[in-house]
Write a protein that holds these residues in place. Structure first.
Motif, short mmCIF file in Angstrom:
data_model
loop_
_atom_site.label_atom_id
_atom_site.label_comp_id
_atom_site.label_asym_id
_atom_site.label_seq_id
_atom_site.Cartn_x
_atom_site.Cartn_y
_atom_site.Cartn_z
N VAL A 95 0.83 -1.21 0.00
CA VAL A 95 0.00 0.00 0.00
C VAL A 95 0.86 1.26 0.00
CG1 VAL A 95 -1.89 -1.18 1.19
CG2 VAL A 95 -0.25 0.15 2.52
N TRP A 96 2.12 1.11 0.35
CA TRP A 96 3.02 2.27 0.46
C TRP A 96 3.30 2.89 -0.92
CZ3 TRP A 96 1.97 2.25 5.17
CH2 TRP A 96 1.98 1.08 5.93
N CYS A 97 2.97 2.19 -2.00
CA CYS A 97 3.19 2.75 -3.34
C CYS A 97 1.90 3.31 -3.93
CB CYS A 97 3.80 1.70 -4.27
SG CYS A 97 2.63 0.45 -4.85
N TRP A 98 0.81 3.32 -3.17
CA TRP A 98 -0.44 3.84 -3.70
C TRP A 98 -0.34 5.32 -3.99
CZ3 TRP A 98 -4.95 1.37 -0.42
CH2 TRP A 98 -4.97 -0.01 -0.65
N GLN A 99 -1.04 5.77 -5.01
CA GLN A 99 -1.07 7.17 -5.39
C GLN A 99 -1.87 7.96 -4.34
OE1 GLN A 99 -2.72 7.44 -9.36
NE2 GLN A 99 -1.65 5.56 -9.96
N ALA A 100 -1.68 9.26 -4.31
CA ALA A 100 -2.41 10.11 -3.37
C ALA A 100 -3.89 10.17 -3.72
CB ALA A 100 -1.82 11.52 -3.36
N LYS A 101 -4.22 10.16 -5.00
CA LYS A 101 -5.62 10.32 -5.41
C LYS A 101 -5.94 9.40 -6.58
CE LYS A 101 -9.62 12.50 -5.39
NZ LYS A 101 -10.60 12.07 -4.45
N TYR A 102 -7.07 8.71 -6.46
CA TYR A 102 -7.60 7.87 -7.53
C TYR A 102 -9.00 8.40 -7.86
CZ TYR A 102 -3.94 4.51 -6.37
OH TYR A 102 -2.73 3.90 -6.16
N SER A 103 -9.26 8.70 -9.12
CA SER A 103 -10.61 9.15 -9.43
C SER A 103 -11.02 8.69 -10.82
CB SER A 103 -10.74 10.66 -9.27
OG SER A 103 -10.46 11.33 -10.42
N ASN A 104 -12.33 8.60 -11.00
CA ASN A 104 -12.90 8.18 -12.27
C ASN A 104 -14.04 9.14 -12.60
OD1 ASN A 104 -13.97 6.95 -14.48
ND2 ASN A 104 -14.44 5.01 -13.48
N PRO A 105 -13.77 10.22 -13.31
CA PRO A 105 -14.80 11.22 -13.60
C PRO A 105 -15.90 10.70 -14.53
CG PRO A 105 -12.76 11.77 -14.73
CD PRO A 105 -12.46 10.58 -13.86
N ALA A 106 -15.72 9.53 -15.13
CA ALA A 106 -16.72 8.99 -16.05
C ALA A 106 -17.94 8.43 -15.32
CB ALA A 106 -16.09 7.90 -16.91
N ASP A 121 7.98 4.19 10.33
CA ASP A 121 8.87 3.94 9.19
C ASP A 121 8.19 4.07 7.82
OD1 ASP A 121 7.30 1.67 9.73
OD2 ASP A 121 8.79 0.31 8.85
N ARG A 122 6.88 4.11 7.78
CA ARG A 122 6.17 4.19 6.50
C ARG A 122 4.85 4.91 6.70
NH1 ARG A 122 7.17 0.20 1.92
NH2 ARG A 122 9.32 -0.27 2.32
N SER A 123 4.32 5.45 5.60
CA SER A 123 3.00 6.07 5.71
C SER A 123 2.26 5.96 4.38
CB SER A 123 3.12 7.53 6.14
OG SER A 123 3.78 8.28 5.16
N LEU A 124 0.95 6.04 4.50
CA LEU A 124 0.06 6.01 3.35
C LEU A 124 -0.97 7.11 3.54
CD1 LEU A 124 -1.53 4.68 0.93
CD2 LEU A 124 -2.69 3.32 2.66
N VAL A 125 -1.11 7.96 2.54
CA VAL A 125 -2.18 8.95 2.50
C VAL A 125 -2.74 8.86 1.09
CG1 VAL A 125 -2.85 11.37 2.71
CG2 VAL A 125 -1.04 10.45 4.18
N SER A 126 -3.95 8.28 0.98
CA SER A 126 -4.52 8.01 -0.33
C SER A 126 -6.04 8.08 -0.24
CB SER A 126 -4.08 6.62 -0.81
OG SER A 126 -4.50 6.37 -2.12
N SER A 127 -6.67 8.42 -1.36
CA SER A 127 -8.13 8.45 -1.40
C SER A 127 -8.57 8.18 -2.83
CB SER A 127 -8.67 9.79 -0.90
OG SER A 127 -8.26 10.83 -1.77
N GLY A 128 -9.86 7.89 -2.96
CA GLY A 128 -10.37 7.61 -4.29
C GLY A 128 -11.85 7.87 -4.39
N ASP A 129 -12.26 8.06 -5.62
CA ASP A 129 -13.66 8.30 -5.93
C ASP A 129 -13.99 7.49 -7.18
OD1 ASP A 129 -16.17 9.43 -5.69
OD2 ASP A 129 -15.62 11.23 -6.82
N LYS A 130 -14.67 6.38 -6.98
CA LYS A 130 -15.05 5.48 -8.07
C LYS A 130 -13.84 4.87 -8.77
CE LYS A 130 -17.01 9.04 -9.45
NZ LYS A 130 -17.31 10.27 -8.84
#
Length: 167
Positions: A95-106, A121-130
Motif C-alpha cells: 500500500v506504500w506505493c499507492w497514489q495520493a488520489k484515484y478518481s474516475n470522472p466517467a 517507518d512508513r506512511s500512506l495517505v490516499s483516497s479515491g472516488d469510483k
C-alpha cells in the motif's frame, strides 16, 4: 517478552483513519485514537440516495432536524496479533506505493474512500472516488473489468483488524 513488545510497538500505527462509503451503500469509518480504534457504521437506503433515519451522522444537524441521537461508535481494542497481521498485509499489498488520489470522472455515483495510515517507518495517505488502487498502485476504475482485488484485500484486512464489516 521484550522482543514481542517491540514488534507490537512497530505494528501499532502512530495515526490511522480509514473510511469507505457509497451513494447507495453503507458507510464505514475506523480511526485510531488513544490506543483504540473507533468504528462507525451507517447504512443508506436501497433507493440510491434516500438515507435511512440514521443519516446524517452529525449530532448537531440531527438535533436541528428533530432526529433521535445515534448510539455511540464502537471502541475496539485489537490484539497484538491482529495489529501484526494487519501490518504484514499492508506490506504484502504494498500500500506504500499507492497514489495520493484515484478518481474516475466517467462515473457519477459510486464508492468513495480514504486511508491515512502513519507508522514510524512508513506512511500512506490516499483516497479515491469510483477508482481504486490495484497491484503496484495502478488505478483501477470502478467500471473496469479487470480482476485485480488488491483494494478488496485491503478492506478485508481492515475488517479482520476491527472484527467487523468493512467494504
Amino acid at each position: 517478552m521484550i522482543r514481542s513488545t517491540q514488534s507490537t510497538v512497530k505494528a501499532l500505527p502512530e495515526r490511522l483513519s480509514i473510511s469507505i462509503g457509497g451513494f447507495s451503500g453503507p458507510c464505514y469509518s475506523v480511526t485510531f485514537k488513544k490506543g483504540r480504534l473507533i468504528y462507525t457504521y451507517s447504512a443508506r437506503g436501497p433507493s440510491g440516495g434516500e438515507p435511512k433515519p440514521e443519516w446524517p451522522l452529525d449530532p448537531k444537524l440531527r438535533e436541528l432536524m428533530g432526529l433521535e441521537p445515534l448510539p455511540g461508535p464502537d471502541e475496539i481494542q485489537p490484539s497484538a496479533e491482529q495489529w501484526q497481521n494487519f501490518r504484514r498485509t499492508l506490506n504484502r499489498l504494498d500500500v506504500w506505493c499507492w497514489q495520493a488520489k484515484y478518481s474516475n470522472p466517467a462515473v457519477c455515483d459510486g464508492t468513495g474512500w480514504s486511508a491515512k495510515i502513519v507508522y514510524s517507518d512508513r506512511s500512506l495517505v490516499s483516497s479515491g472516488d469510483k477508482c481504486f488502487p490495484g497491484r503496484d498502485g495502478r488505478a483501477l476504475p470502478l467500471t473496469g473489468d479487470e480482476r485485480d482485488n488488491t483494494f478488496e484485500k485491503f478492506c478485508r484486512a481492515v475488517g479482520r483488524l476491527i472484527g467487523r464489516e468493512f467494504h
